[in-house]
Design a protein around this motif. Structure first.
Motif, short mmCIF file in Angstrom:
data_model
loop_
_atom_site.label_atom_id
_atom_site.label_comp_id
_atom_site.label_asym_id
_atom_site.label_seq_id
_atom_site.Cartn_x
_atom_site.Cartn_y
_atom_site.Cartn_z
N THR A 91 16.86 -10.64 0.78
CA THR A 91 18.25 -10.83 1.21
C THR A 91 19.23 -10.64 0.06
O THR A 91 20.44 -10.59 0.27
CB THR A 91 18.44 -12.24 1.80
N THR A 92 18.72 -10.51 -1.16
CA THR A 92 19.61 -10.32 -2.31
C THR A 92 20.19 -8.91 -2.31
O THR A 92 19.46 -7.93 -2.36
CB THR A 92 18.84 -10.57 -3.63
N PHE A 93 21.52 -8.82 -2.24
CA PHE A 93 22.20 -7.52 -2.24
C PHE A 93 22.86 -7.23 -3.59
O PHE A 93 22.85 -6.12 -4.09
CB PHE A 93 23.26 -7.47 -1.14
N TYR A 94 23.44 -8.27 -4.18
CA TYR A 94 24.09 -8.12 -5.49
C TYR A 94 23.81 -9.34 -6.34
O TYR A 94 23.89 -10.48 -5.86
CB TYR A 94 25.61 -7.95 -5.34
N VAL A 95 23.46 -9.13 -7.60
CA VAL A 95 23.38 -10.20 -8.60
C VAL A 95 24.00 -9.68 -9.88
O VAL A 95 24.14 -8.47 -10.07
CB VAL A 95 21.92 -10.66 -8.87
N CYS A 96 24.36 -10.60 -10.78
CA CYS A 96 25.04 -10.17 -12.02
C CYS A 96 24.10 -9.44 -12.97
O CYS A 96 24.52 -8.57 -13.73
CB CYS A 96 25.68 -11.38 -12.72
N GLY A 97 22.80 -9.79 -12.91
CA GLY A 97 21.83 -9.12 -13.78
C GLY A 97 21.87 -9.60 -15.23
O GLY A 97 21.09 -9.15 -16.06
N GLU A 98 22.77 -10.54 -15.53
CA GLU A 98 22.95 -10.95 -16.92
C GLU A 98 22.67 -12.43 -17.19
O GLU A 98 22.42 -12.81 -18.33
CB GLU A 98 24.40 -10.64 -17.36
N CYS A 99 22.71 -13.27 -16.15
CA CYS A 99 22.51 -14.71 -16.38
C CYS A 99 21.03 -15.00 -16.66
O CYS A 99 20.16 -14.16 -16.44
CB CYS A 99 23.01 -15.51 -15.18
N CYS A 102 18.82 -14.35 -13.59
CA CYS A 102 18.56 -12.94 -13.29
C CYS A 102 17.52 -12.36 -14.24
O CYS A 102 16.67 -11.56 -13.83
CB CYS A 102 19.84 -12.12 -13.39
N LYS A 103 17.57 -12.79 -15.52
CA LYS A 103 16.59 -12.28 -16.50
C LYS A 103 15.17 -12.65 -16.11
O LYS A 103 14.22 -11.95 -16.45
CB LYS A 103 16.93 -12.81 -17.89
N GLU A 104 15.02 -13.74 -15.37
CA GLU A 104 13.70 -14.19 -14.90
C GLU A 104 13.43 -13.73 -13.46
O GLU A 104 12.46 -14.15 -12.85
CB GLU A 104 13.64 -15.73 -14.94
N LYS A 105 14.33 -12.91 -12.92
CA LYS A 105 14.27 -12.44 -11.53
C LYS A 105 14.33 -13.59 -10.51
O LYS A 105 13.84 -13.48 -9.39
CB LYS A 105 13.03 -11.57 -11.26
N GLN A 106 14.93 -14.70 -10.93
CA GLN A 106 15.15 -15.82 -10.00
C GLN A 106 16.52 -15.62 -9.35
O GLN A 106 17.46 -16.38 -9.54
CB GLN A 106 15.07 -17.16 -10.75
N TYR A 107 16.58 -14.52 -8.57
CA TYR A 107 17.86 -14.09 -8.01
C TYR A 107 18.46 -15.11 -7.04
O TYR A 107 19.67 -15.14 -6.85
CB TYR A 107 17.70 -12.75 -7.29
N ASN A 108 17.62 -15.96 -6.46
CA ASN A 108 18.13 -16.99 -5.54
C ASN A 108 19.03 -17.98 -6.26
O ASN A 108 19.79 -18.71 -5.62
CB ASN A 108 16.97 -17.73 -4.86
N LEU A 109 18.98 -18.01 -7.59
CA LEU A 109 19.78 -18.97 -8.37
C LEU A 109 20.94 -18.33 -9.14
O LEU A 109 21.70 -19.04 -9.80
CB LEU A 109 18.86 -19.72 -9.35
N CYS A 110 21.10 -17.01 -9.02
CA CYS A 110 22.23 -16.35 -9.71
C CYS A 110 23.55 -16.86 -9.13
O CYS A 110 23.74 -16.82 -7.91
CB CYS A 110 22.15 -14.83 -9.53
N PRO A 111 24.47 -17.36 -9.99
CA PRO A 111 25.73 -17.91 -9.47
C PRO A 111 26.65 -16.87 -8.83
O PRO A 111 27.57 -17.21 -8.10
CB PRO A 111 26.38 -18.55 -10.70
N HIS A 112 26.37 -15.57 -9.10
CA HIS A 112 27.23 -14.51 -8.56
C HIS A 112 26.56 -13.75 -7.41
O HIS A 112 27.06 -12.72 -6.97
CB HIS A 112 27.60 -13.53 -9.67
N ARG A 113 25.43 -14.26 -6.96
CA ARG A 113 24.64 -13.56 -5.94
C ARG A 113 25.41 -13.34 -4.64
O ARG A 113 26.14 -14.21 -4.19
CB ARG A 113 23.38 -14.38 -5.64
N LYS A 114 25.23 -12.15 -4.06
CA LYS A 114 25.74 -11.87 -2.72
C LYS A 114 24.54 -11.57 -1.83
O LYS A 114 23.68 -10.76 -2.20
CB LYS A 114 26.71 -10.69 -2.72
N GLY A 115 24.47 -12.23 -0.69
CA GLY A 115 23.32 -12.08 0.19
C GLY A 115 23.62 -11.26 1.43
O GLY A 115 24.74 -11.27 1.95
N ILE A 116 22.59 -10.54 1.89
CA ILE A 116 22.70 -9.77 3.14
C ILE A 116 22.83 -10.76 4.30
O ILE A 116 22.07 -11.71 4.41
CB ILE A 116 21.44 -8.88 3.33
N GLY A 117 23.82 -10.52 5.15
CA GLY A 117 24.03 -11.37 6.32
C GLY A 117 24.87 -12.60 6.05
O GLY A 117 25.14 -13.38 6.97
#
Length: 352
Positions: A91-99, A102-117
């Motif tokens: 469901t991850t559509f956008y993440v910052c890639g820098e926090c 994100c470096k650990e691919k824990q995209y569910n915790l990125c503060p800038h994440r945008k989700g599909i739906g």
């Protein structure tokens, strides 16, 4: 002139505010992949969104985040995914890639994440856009219907493999026999744990299904004494772990004193309110680890797809109704009636 499609859109905050709208088919540019949607599962969060109880969505937005389909177009930076591939997507559509997350691919915790739906148009439409990194190819023998359940199953894998380490000798309680509870049950039985599944009287048919899917003991907590059951099974020590898929405060508090000292409580279900009254005494005195489990990340998906592909999840028992896209409102009503397990929306009927 861009091609048009239909989509189920949450147009504004509040109860309902849903419309079946025309919108342009998105174009696959950059690292994006355009998917012709086969099936979308209706999630509990979609129902919360419908009712206006969920703060997450940015409106207007097309709902739907549990889906499968076929790739019909890829952006110029896409290297691994090709047209014709059978896929599902995180469901991850956008993440910052820098926090740090994100470096650990824990995209569910990125503060800038945008989700599909939720913040990005989802799969309750003829087509949906995803990013290449989020795409997972489907094994040939896994059906599109089954693959549309990989997202909720990945959330359960996250709770049972990543946030806690469920082991085959564990005795556990799973609270709430909805789709998430039943997925947790099937993962636990695949691992080999002893499972006590709890629900309330109106869940009777779901508890019976839980028994069919392998639950060792089912308990209607309105009619039976859960504490007595646990004490008998565990010689009074308590269960090793509890997974809550109910989001019901009384259920949580009933289970906390029934956990073995130094055991774990894993919160998978969402509560209706930010603040709740918890039995903190049991947490402290029993040295219980209370663990939050949020969504899923890339590490959970291969396991979820593997479990589906090998038959560990009973796809036929989990999917109880299917409706074509234009009958989305009937599909939502069916979910809200509370008698179905997983209801699927077919985005392009007859084409898959």
């Amino acid at each position: 002139m861009s091609k048009m499609m239909k989509g189920v859109s949450k147009q504004a905050p509040g109860y309902d505010q849903m419309e079946f709208i025309d919108l342009p088919v998105p174009e696959a540019a950059d690292d994006k992949v355009l998917i012709k949607v086969a099936y979308t599962g209706i999630c509990g969060s979609d129902i919360h969104t419908f009712k206006g109880e969920y703060k997450n969505p940015t409106t207007p937005v097309v709902l739907g985040h549990e889906f499968s389909g076929e790739v019909v177009e890829v952006g110029e930076k896409v290297t691994k995914v090709k047209v014709g591939d059978r896929v599902t997507s995180e469901t991850t559509f956008y993440v910052c890639g820098e926090c740090d997350y994100c470096k650990e691919k824990q995209y569910n915790l990125c503060p800038h994440r945008k989700g599909i739906g939720t913040q990005q148009n989802g799969s309750m439409a003829n087509y949906v856009l995803a990013r290449e990194e989020s795409i997972h190819l489907l094994p040939d023998h896994l059906s599109f219907e089954g693959a549309a359940m990989s997202e909720p199953l990945a959330c359960c894998v996250h709770a049972m493999y990543q946030k806690s380490h469920l082991e085959l000798r564990d005795t556990i309680i799973i609270m709430g026999p909805g789709p998430i509870g039943l997925f947790l049950l099937q993962i636990a039985k695949e691992i080999g744990a002893f499972v006590i599944m709890t629900g309330i009287t109106k869940d009777a048919h779901r508890l019976e299904l839980a028994k069919k899917l392998g639950a060792d003991i089912i308990v209607d907590t309105m009619k039976e004494d859960l504490a007595a059951v646990v004490n008998e099974v565990t010689d009074g020590y308590g269960v090793d772990k509890v997974y809550d898929a109910s989001g019901a405060v009384p259920a949580v508090n009933a289970s906390l004193p029934l956990i073995r000292k130094q055991g774990q409580f894993v919160q998978v279900g969402l509560f209706a309110n930010k603040m709740v009254d918890l039995d903190t005494e049991s947490i402290i005195q029993r040295e219980i680890q209370y663990i939050g489990s949020r969504s899923q990340n890339p590490y959970d998906w291969p396991i979820a797809i593997h479990l589906l592909a090998k038959g560990a999840i009973n796809i036929d028992e989990m999917i109880t109704k299917k409706y074509p896209l234009e009958e989305w409102r009937t599909a939502f009503d069916k979910v809200m009636e509370g008698n179905e397990i997983k209801v699927m929306i077919e985005s392009n009927p007859g084409e898959f």
